[in-house]
Design a protein around this motif. Structure first.
Motif, PDB file in Angstrom:
ATOM      1  N   MET A   1       0.819  -1.205   0.000  1.00 47.02           N
ATOM      2  CA  MET A   1       0.000   0.000   0.000  1.00 47.02           C
ATOM      3  C   MET A   1       0.855   1.258   0.000  1.00 47.02           C
ATOM      4  O   MET A   1       0.714   2.138  -0.836  1.00 47.02           O
ATOM      5  CB  MET A   1      -0.890  -0.018   1.252  1.00 47.02           C
ATOM      6  CG  MET A   1      -1.887   1.113   1.307  1.00 47.02           C
ATOM      7  SD  MET A   1      -3.160   1.029   0.050  1.00 47.02           S
ATOM      8  CE  MET A   1      -4.384   0.023   0.864  1.00 47.02           C
ATOM      9  N   ASN A   4       2.459   1.858  -3.209  1.00 48.78           N
ATOM     10  CA  ASN A   4       1.505   2.429  -4.154  1.00 48.78           C
ATOM     11  C   ASN A   4       1.401   3.940  -3.952  1.00 48.78           C
ATOM     12  O   ASN A   4       1.445   4.715  -4.895  1.00 48.78           O
ATOM     13  CB  ASN A   4       0.155   1.730  -3.923  1.00 48.78           C
ATOM     14  CG  ASN A   4      -0.892   2.118  -4.939  1.00 48.78           C
ATOM     15  OD1 ASN A   4      -1.360   3.231  -4.901  1.00 48.78           O
ATOM     16  ND2 ASN A   4      -1.243   1.205  -5.828  1.00 48.78           N
ATOM     17  N   TYR A   5       1.311   4.347  -2.687  1.00 51.19           N
ATOM     18  CA  TYR A   5       1.227   5.775  -2.370  1.00 51.19           C
ATOM     19  C   TYR A   5       2.459   6.510  -2.866  1.00 51.19           C
ATOM     20  O   TYR A   5       2.380   7.582  -3.456  1.00 51.19           O
ATOM     21  CB  TYR A   5       1.132   5.996  -0.851  1.00 51.19           C
ATOM     22  CG  TYR A   5      -0.159   5.521  -0.226  1.00 51.19           C
ATOM     23  CD1 TYR A   5      -1.278   5.263  -1.007  1.00 51.19           C
ATOM     24  CD2 TYR A   5      -0.251   5.351   1.143  1.00 51.19           C
ATOM     25  CE1 TYR A   5      -2.454   4.842  -0.416  1.00 51.19           C
ATOM     26  CE2 TYR A   5      -1.419   4.927   1.738  1.00 51.19           C
ATOM     27  CZ  TYR A   5      -2.529   4.669   0.951  1.00 51.19           C
ATOM     28  OH  TYR A   5      -3.683   4.258   1.539  1.00 51.19           O
ATOM     29  N   LYS A   7       4.581   5.655  -5.087  1.00 51.50           N
ATOM     30  CA  LYS A   7       4.645   5.673  -6.546  1.00 51.50           C
ATOM     31  C   LYS A   7       3.827   6.837  -7.087  1.00 51.50           C
ATOM     32  O   LYS A   7       4.295   7.638  -7.890  1.00 51.50           O
ATOM     33  CB  LYS A   7       4.064   4.348  -7.072  1.00 51.50           C
ATOM     34  CG  LYS A   7       5.006   3.621  -8.019  1.00 51.50           C
ATOM     35  CD  LYS A   7       4.375   2.368  -8.555  1.00 51.50           C
ATOM     36  CE  LYS A   7       4.288   1.271  -7.520  1.00 51.50           C
ATOM     37  NZ  LYS A   7       3.753   0.008  -8.010  1.00 51.50           N
ATOM     38  N   ILE A   8       2.605   6.955  -6.580  1.00 50.40           N
ATOM     39  CA  ILE A   8       1.736   8.040  -7.017  1.00 50.40           C
ATOM     40  C   ILE A   8       2.361   9.383  -6.684  1.00 50.40           C
ATOM     41  O   ILE A   8       2.393  10.304  -7.493  1.00 50.40           O
ATOM     42  CB  ILE A   8       0.363   7.949  -6.326  1.00 50.40           C
ATOM     43  CG1 ILE A   8      -0.394   6.756  -6.846  1.00 50.40           C
ATOM     44  CG2 ILE A   8      -0.415   9.240  -6.487  1.00 50.40           C
ATOM     45  CD1 ILE A   8      -1.686   7.093  -7.523  1.00 50.40           C
ATOM     46  N   ARG A  11       5.265  10.098  -8.990  1.00 50.28           N
ATOM     47  CA  ARG A  11       4.816  10.405 -10.353  1.00 50.28           C
ATOM     48  C   ARG A  11       4.161  11.767 -10.419  1.00 50.28           C
ATOM     49  O   ARG A  11       4.330  12.492 -11.390  1.00 50.28           O
ATOM     50  CB  ARG A  11       3.858   9.320 -10.840  1.00 50.28           C
ATOM     51  CG  ARG A  11       4.625   8.072 -11.250  1.00 50.28           C
ATOM     52  CD  ARG A  11       3.705   6.958 -11.651  1.00 50.28           C
ATOM     53  NE  ARG A  11       4.428   5.700 -11.699  1.00 50.28           N
ATOM     54  CZ  ARG A  11       3.849   4.520 -11.642  1.00 50.28           C
ATOM     55  NH1 ARG A  11       2.542   4.425 -11.542  1.00 50.28           N
ATOM     56  NH2 ARG A  11       4.573   3.422 -11.706  1.00 50.28           N
ATOM     57  N   ASN A  12       3.432  12.114  -9.355  1.00 49.21           N
ATOM     58  CA  ASN A  12       2.827  13.442  -9.316  1.00 49.21           C
ATOM     59  C   ASN A  12       3.883  14.533  -9.260  1.00 49.21           C
ATOM     60  O   ASN A  12       3.766  15.563  -9.904  1.00 49.21           O
ATOM     61  CB  ASN A  12       1.913  13.568  -8.094  1.00 49.21           C
ATOM     62  CG  ASN A  12       0.466  13.396  -8.478  1.00 49.21           C
ATOM     63  OD1 ASN A  12       0.025  13.980  -9.466  1.00 49.21           O
ATOM     64  ND2 ASN A  12      -0.258  12.582  -7.745  1.00 49.21           N
ATOM     65  N   LYS A  15       5.304  14.809 -12.656  1.00 48.62           N
ATOM     66  CA  LYS A  15       4.364  15.274 -13.664  1.00 48.62           C
ATOM     67  C   LYS A  15       4.174  16.783 -13.570  1.00 48.62           C
ATOM     68  O   LYS A  15       4.123  17.464 -14.587  1.00 48.62           O
ATOM     69  CB  LYS A  15       3.012  14.585 -13.428  1.00 48.62           C
ATOM     70  CG  LYS A  15       2.045  14.724 -14.573  1.00 48.62           C
ATOM     71  CD  LYS A  15       0.946  13.694 -14.420  1.00 48.62           C
ATOM     72  CE  LYS A  15      -0.274  14.055 -15.209  1.00 48.62           C
ATOM     73  NZ  LYS A  15      -1.419  13.227 -14.795  1.00 48.62           N
ATOM     74  N   PHE A  16       4.122  17.298 -12.350  1.00 47.17           N
ATOM     75  CA  PHE A  16       3.925  18.742 -12.183  1.00 47.17           C
ATOM     76  C   PHE A  16       5.221  19.341 -11.652  1.00 47.17           C
ATOM     77  O   PHE A  16       5.361  19.659 -10.487  1.00 47.17           O
ATOM     78  CB  PHE A  16       2.774  19.016 -11.223  1.00 47.17           C
ATOM     79  CG  PHE A  16       1.486  18.402 -11.683  1.00 47.17           C
ATOM     80  CD1 PHE A  16       0.735  19.027 -12.678  1.00 47.17           C
ATOM     81  CD2 PHE A  16       1.046  17.200 -11.161  1.00 47.17           C
ATOM     82  CE1 PHE A  16      -0.449  18.451 -13.120  1.00 47.17           C
ATOM     83  CE2 PHE A  16      -0.131  16.629 -11.603  1.00 47.17           C
ATOM     84  CZ  PHE A  16      -0.880  17.252 -12.586  1.00 47.17           C
ATOM     85  N   GLU A 325      -8.752  11.547  -8.590  1.00 50.84           N
ATOM     86  CA  GLU A 325      -8.126  10.378  -7.986  1.00 50.84           C
ATOM     87  C   GLU A 325      -8.804  10.026  -6.660  1.00 50.84           C
ATOM     88  O   GLU A 325      -9.060   8.858  -6.369  1.00 50.84           O
ATOM     89  CB  GLU A 325      -6.642  10.665  -7.768  1.00 50.84           C
ATOM     90  CG  GLU A 325      -5.879   9.458  -7.264  1.00 50.84           C
ATOM     91  CD  GLU A 325      -4.507   9.835  -6.730  1.00 50.84           C
ATOM     92  OE1 GLU A 325      -3.915  10.806  -7.252  1.00 50.84           O
ATOM     93  OE2 GLU A 325      -4.040   9.163  -5.804  1.00 50.84           O
ATOM     94  N   ARG A 329     -10.603   6.510  -5.912  1.00 45.68           N
ATOM     95  CA  ARG A 329     -10.149   5.668  -4.811  1.00 45.68           C
ATOM     96  C   ARG A 329     -11.296   5.368  -3.851  1.00 45.68           C
ATOM     97  O   ARG A 329     -11.412   4.264  -3.332  1.00 45.68           O
ATOM     98  CB  ARG A 329      -9.001   6.335  -4.063  1.00 45.68           C
ATOM     99  CG  ARG A 329      -7.697   6.237  -4.822  1.00 45.68           C
ATOM    100  CD  ARG A 329      -6.538   6.767  -4.027  1.00 45.68           C
ATOM    101  NE  ARG A 329      -5.310   6.707  -4.795  1.00 45.68           N
ATOM    102  CZ  ARG A 329      -4.544   5.627  -4.866  1.00 45.68           C
ATOM    103  NH1 ARG A 329      -4.858   4.541  -4.205  1.00 45.68           N
ATOM    104  NH2 ARG A 329      -3.455   5.625  -5.617  1.00 45.68           N
ATOM    105  N   GLN A 338      -7.643   6.197   5.026  1.00 40.13           N
ATOM    106  CA  GLN A 338      -6.588   5.713   4.120  1.00 40.13           C
ATOM    107  C   GLN A 338      -6.116   6.832   3.204  1.00 40.13           C
ATOM    108  O   GLN A 338      -4.939   6.949   2.904  1.00 40.13           O
ATOM    109  CB  GLN A 338      -7.110   4.535   3.293  1.00 40.13           C
ATOM    110  CG  GLN A 338      -7.086   3.228   4.067  1.00 40.13           C
ATOM    111  CD  GLN A 338      -7.891   2.145   3.384  1.00 40.13           C
ATOM    112  OE1 GLN A 338      -8.997   2.389   2.899  1.00 40.13           O
ATOM    113  NE2 GLN A 338      -7.350   0.946   3.346  1.00 40.13           N
ATOM    114  N   LEU A 339      -7.057   7.652   2.765  1.00 37.24           N
ATOM    115  CA  LEU A 339      -6.685   8.773   1.902  1.00 37.24           C
ATOM    116  C   LEU A 339      -5.880   9.811   2.666  1.00 37.24           C
ATOM    117  O   LEU A 339      -4.909  10.367   2.156  1.00 37.24           O
ATOM    118  CB  LEU A 339      -7.941   9.408   1.299  1.00 37.24           C
ATOM    119  CG  LEU A 339      -8.522   8.612   0.144  1.00 37.24           C
ATOM    120  CD1 LEU A 339      -9.932   9.058  -0.157  1.00 37.24           C
ATOM    121  CD2 LEU A 339      -7.658   8.742  -1.093  1.00 37.24           C
ATOM    122  N   GLN A 342      -2.511   8.574   2.866  1.00 31.79           N
ATOM    123  CA  GLN A 342      -1.819   8.701   1.588  1.00 31.79           C
ATOM    124  C   GLN A 342      -1.287  10.110   1.387  1.00 31.79           C
ATOM    125  O   GLN A 342      -0.124  10.307   1.035  1.00 31.79           O
ATOM    126  CB  GLN A 342      -2.767   8.349   0.434  1.00 31.79           C
ATOM    127  CG  GLN A 342      -2.113   8.582  -0.914  1.00 31.79           C
ATOM    128  CD  GLN A 342      -3.067   8.351  -2.078  1.00 31.79           C
ATOM    129  OE1 GLN A 342      -4.150   7.781  -1.903  1.00 31.79           O
ATOM    130  NE2 GLN A 342      -2.652   8.771  -3.254  1.00 31.79           N
TER     131      GLN A 342
END
Lengths: 803, 220
Positions: A1, A4-5, A7-8, A11-12, A15-16, A325, A329, A338-339, A342
């Motif tokens: 988990m 996964n967080y 990674k996001i 990538r965020n 990306k920005f 997102e 989710r 959980q959010l 994250q």
């Protein structure tokens, strides 16, 4: 988990890029600034703590009111320490220090002038922790004519020879034997030594004089005995020992004197609080101020807060981007907590990156900060067992603070709303505006602070002092000259030299004081005047202005018993029509009284710093030691004049070094601590503003982006580019103006408080506040309009098509 | 499986109630395939959201597998919804920052399924939907039809009892749309209950029962 967080999150970040950069840069700069301030504070708080008995050592100093004058002096009478040890069992040891301005010391061909010279009792090493490299601390300073040197000094005089039992000659030729070599003085001490000579050499004997104060007395209390306990006993102590002498001097008993407002007290300062809390007269070195520690701590917190606010604002402004997102989710089964986790994990990751960047920034900028602050700070992440956990804690705390609001804000989105695309990004905009206002309010306070500090420093440097300190070269240790007048005349023969005068003191240094009373009054009231002694040319050399009467002149043989007062002294003594009147310097008996005729009154001039009111001053003719020779260099070639003076010196005293300074430099040193803090203050104010603008820049970008469609439509309907820039800047302008309203009273409060340090100060008028407002608005508008213009000039077709 | 009794949904707008759903009574049996039809604004999506527990009704009773959903606390609701319900949207709603593989894995993460089991489940579904080759691509690298395929795969990966599809073919052209509908039909044949919202009569025909909504009322 968590993977996964992460990674996001990564990538965020990628990306920005612009957004990530703004966030990381802001946080990194904020954290780096904080770290440096913390290093600074840590250093300031560590003063004198290297002493093993640091918590038991106290300095006893003198406070009170004698003859109408307040005295707050760091020094105390000669017999104080010894008597305290004898009288009170809880006082286990004492030592005295007496600094000597400079001491010329010779060993064979090595002749140097030593500034950090102290006369000290043999018990010095029982009180302070001064590790010996050679010699025995028990006996090193026990005998007269013995010295103890630091390693550095031993090396300077003796090179690789063994210094122990070598003979050094002091200026008057007296031989002193080296009995010890000690480690160099740590930087974080309230006084810095190079050489100690035994007090026994001074041959003071047992002078039990309780009203003269010229020693710094340090005592060691028994472990666990609070200083206040002893201090409570000191009033009786004063009465017992100083009382009889006060009666002799002032003609009234101690108790009677107290009734008339006279006070004479000994007070105790813990050693560890001297550096930050002691602001007495005659300090060994100018101390720092606990106020600055508070100010810098607040600045550190604020800078970090500004950086955290950037993070919050940018994250919530970007909520539209992340909202989808969040919705998905939630649909996929994530619950709110959980959010939250994250998003907190994301902000902690970002903080971690920022902290790493901050560490790099600190490594890069610490040397510059050191030279700015005059410190030798260094980082040691691995030597200090607290450093790594502290950094980890910092990552977590900053990450949680910065991430908390966005996390709860983002995770509370309703999936139905966000997935339908109904979110317009205005969520939390009220809070966002509030935070920006807060950021700018802080920045404006810092701005105003900087302006006031600089205004005041400029004021003290430019204020007319009543004498001219420019182009005055001051030769120190003028007593080395045997033919003083011939030397002076030689100098004056040079057309570039406009004046010269032998004096025992110069403006900007510490002035001694003596008791006087006006002649012909029956009142026992006596007055304290600051005193100095000069030759005939002092007023001319310093360009002092006479109020009435004249300065000393060679034609008047009786001038050896003349005095020139300043206006404050005339006022204090209450003499009307002073020229020709006399003042008396009382002796022990009436026969020993000496009276001086007032020949002139000088207009008040600032012989001390502008922190203080001008004290009453009396100038006497050739009464003291000729320590200084101020030489006024007239128009033209300064370098040439300096080398001319030096060549003359070499001619007259070839075996003594020529030492001098310029009076304006020396006088400005009075404001060194303010100057230094002012500079540090400026640097961090600029940083704070910069970080705030970084956030504003990001926020403006998002606002512009959000309103792209609106702007497209407005343009199609005929709005002009400037019109759109104004539209987009209006909101921010409002915020900055509001921030000013909050900042002004705060800044006014803090700065008038700071200005209280100066007896002569500027009035922080509306100009400074207005200037800060304009500066903040200007900077904010430049930041915002950069984005606004970009959007405003864009082709509306593109903006509308993207929908 | 599902029972709605007198479900109403309204918003208070300046003390005037604006109704979205009126007195909905509905029973859905396991294995059904229902198509919900009706003009824009008739309350189709709201009904679907209430069924999927993304939204709550203003009044009325909702039983899911004999449990009272309308009185359930939020936490239980999330648990129920993540265990039994899969969602398919018109806009696919894949997470842009995650690859196909990671998108498929996400619901399993929320159900706390072990890593090894997750891997095999994702591998199985990739294989079943014939998208093994696309597993490391990001959503923007796929066509609309492929994205919806992934979205459906993600909806069913945790083997939900109920799939709620909100115009699953709305953004696709007809060939791709047909493919997706066939897929839903085959899932239904294997026992999954499906409720879809659609505008198209053709797609509605895949359902075994058609429910028509107008102004929040079920038309008979």
């Amino acid at each position: 988990m968590i993977r996964n967080y992460m990674k996001i999150a990564l990538r965020n970040l990628l990306k920005f890029k612009a957004y990530s950069f703004i966030n990381i840069a802001g946080l990194a700069i904020g954290i780096a600034a904080c770290m440096m301030i913390l290093l600074y504070i840590k250093d300031e708080l560590s003063y004198d703590r290297f002493n093993e008995k640091a918590d038991q050592i106290y300095r006893v100093h003198t406070m009170g009111k004698l003859a109408g004058n307040e005295i707050n002096i760091a020094v105390s009478p000669p017999p104080l320490g010894e008597t305290l040890v004898r009288e009170y069992p809880e006082v286990v040891q004492y030592t005295r220090l007496m600094p000597n301005t400079t001491m010329l010391i010779r060993y064979k061909d090595n002749v140097f002038n030593e500034a950090n010279f102290f006369w000290a009792d043999s018990t010095l090493f029982d009180v302070f922790t001064i590790p010996f490299i050679k010699g025995d601390p028990k006996t090193a300073l026990a005998q007269p004519h013995t010295v103890v040197l630091t390693e550095k000094l031993a090396k300077k005089y003796f090179g690789n020879e063994d210094p122990i039992d070598k003979i050094m000659n002091f200026e008057d030729g007296t031989p002193y034997t080296v009995k010890g070599v000690v480690k160099n003085c740590p930087a974080n001490a309230h006084f810095h030594y190079e050489i100690f000579a035994s007090i026994a050499s001074l041959g003071l004997g047992d002078t039990p004089f309780w009203i003269a104060n010229n020693f710094f007395t340090y005592i060691v209390l028994k472990k666990g005995v609070p200083g206040s306990q002893l201090e409570a006993k000191l009033p009786d102590f004063v009465k017992k020992y100083a009382g009889p002498q006060m009666r002799e001097l002032f003609g009234a008993s101690y108790d009677d004197l107290r009734k008339t407002g006279t006070r004479y007290e000994f007070q105790m300062q813990p050693l560890t609080s001297i550096h930050l809390n002691s602001h007495l007269d005659y300090e060994l070195e100018p101390n720092s101020d606990i106020k600055y520690i508070y100010i810098f701590s607040i600045i550190a917190v604020f800078i970090l807060l500004i950086a955290c606010i950037n993070f919050m604002n940018l994250s919530t402004a970007r909520s539209v981007i992340r909202s989808k997102e969040v919705g998905i989710r939630k649909v996929l089964g994530s619950n709110k907590s959980q959010l939250v986790k994250q998003f907190l994990a994301e902000s902690i990751l970002l903080t971690l990156i920022s902290v790493i960047a901050a560490i790099a920034l600190v490594e890069i900028f610490l040397p510059s900060f050191n030279s700015l602050a005059g410190k030798e700070l260094y980082t040691s992440y691995f030597n200090n067992f607290l450093a790594i956990p502290a950094l980890i804690a910092a990552v977590l705390i900053v990450g949680l603070i910065a991430g908390s609001y966005p996390a709860f804000f983002l995770s509370s989105f309703k999936p139905v709303t966000v997935l339908k695309g109904k979110l317009n990004g205005s969520g939390g905009s009220w809070l966002r505006s509030g935070l920006v206002v807060f950021q700018f309010a802080i920045s404006i306070v810092l701005f105003i602070g900087t302006f006031v500090v600089y205004g005041q420093l400029k004021y003290v440097q430019q204020k007319s002092l009543g004498f001219d300190r420019d182009h005055v070269l001051v030769i120190t240790r003028a007593w080395a000259l045997e033919k003083q007048n011939t030397f002076k005349n030689e100098l004056l023969n040079n057309t570039h030299i406009a004046g010269a005068s032998f004096t025992d003191n110069i403006p900007g240094r510490n002035f001694g004081q003596t008791v006087f009373k006006p002649e012909g009054t029956s009142s026992p009231q006596q007055y304290i005047l600051a005193v100095m002694s000069t030759d005939y040319d002092f007023a001319k050399t310093m360009k002092l202005k006479l109020s009435i009467g004249r300065f000393f002149s060679k034609e008047n043989i009786t001038d050896s018993l003349a005095v020139v007062l300043n206006e404050s002294a005339v006022k204090l003594l209450g003499i009307t029509d002073p020229v020709g009147k006399r003042i008396i310097s009382p002796g022990r008996t009436a026969e020993q009284n000496v009276s001086y005729t007032i020949v002139g009154v000088l207009k008040d001039f600032h012989f001390e710093s502008l922190h203080q009111k001008i004290r009453p001053l009396g100038i006497f003719l050739n009464r003291g030691l000729t320590a200084y020779l101020p030489v006024r260099i007239g128009a033209g070639d300064v370098t040439g004049s300096v080398s001319f003076i030096e060549s003359q010196w070499k001619k007259f005293v070839p075996d003594k070094p020529f030492e001098y300074f310029f009076m304006d430099d020396d006088y400005n040193k009075l404001y060194q601590s303010e100057q230094k803090t002012g500079e540090i203050f400026t640097v961090f104010s600029v940083l704070a503003i910069f970080i705030a603008c970084l956030g504003l820049f990001g926020l403006a970008a998002f606002t512009a982006e959000r309103r792209t469609k609106e702007i497209g439509i407005r343009k199609v309907l005929g709005a002009s580019t400037p019109g759109i820039v104004i539209l987009l800047s209006r909101e921010f302008t409002k915020w900055v103006l509001l921030a000013n309203l909050i900042a002004w009273p705060l800044a006014y409060y803090f700065m008038t408080n700071w200005l209280q340090n100066f007896a002569y100060r500027i009035d922080p008028g509306p100009g400074i506040f207005f200037l800060a407002a304009v500066a903040a608005l200007f900077i904010a508008l430049i930041t915002v309009s950069f984005q606004a213009i970009k959007v405003a000039v864009a082709n509306p077709v593109g903006a509308l098509r993207s929908e | 499986m599902i029972q709605l009794k007198n479900i109403e949904k309204y918003y208070n707008n300046k003390s005037v109630k604006t109704f979205v759903l009126r007195k909905i009574n509905l029973e859905v049996k396991e294995g059904e395939f229902i198509s919900v039809m009706g003009p824009s604004g008739s309350g189709k999506s709201t009904l679907l959201h209430i069924l999927g527990m993304l939204d709550t009704a203003s009044s009325g009773e909702y039983y899911f597998l004999d449990e009272q959903v309308h009185t359930m606390p939020e936490k239980r609701l999330t648990g129920l919804h993540k265990a039994f319900i899969g969602f398919v949207f018109q806009q696919y709603h894949l997470i842009d920052e995650l690859t196909v593989y990671e998108n498929l894995e996400t619901p399993l993460l929320y159900q706390k399924i072990k890593s090894s089991e997750r891997q095999s489940m994702v591998a199985e579904i990739l294989d079943r939907f014939n998208i093994v080759a696309k597993k490391d691509l990001f959503p923007f690298q796929l066509s609309g039809g492929q994205q919806q395929l992934v979205a459906i795969a993600r909806a069913i990966i945790a083997k939900p009892k109920l799939i709620l599809a909100d115009e699953p073919t709305g953004n696709l052209h007809s060939d791709q749309g047909k493919e997706i509908m066939e897929l839903l039909r085959s899932l239904n044949e294997k026992g999954t209950t499906i409720i879809q919202v659609t505008h198209s009569e053709d797609n509605a025909a895949y359902g075994k029962r058609i429910l028509k909504l107008r102004d929040g009322w079920i038309e008979n």
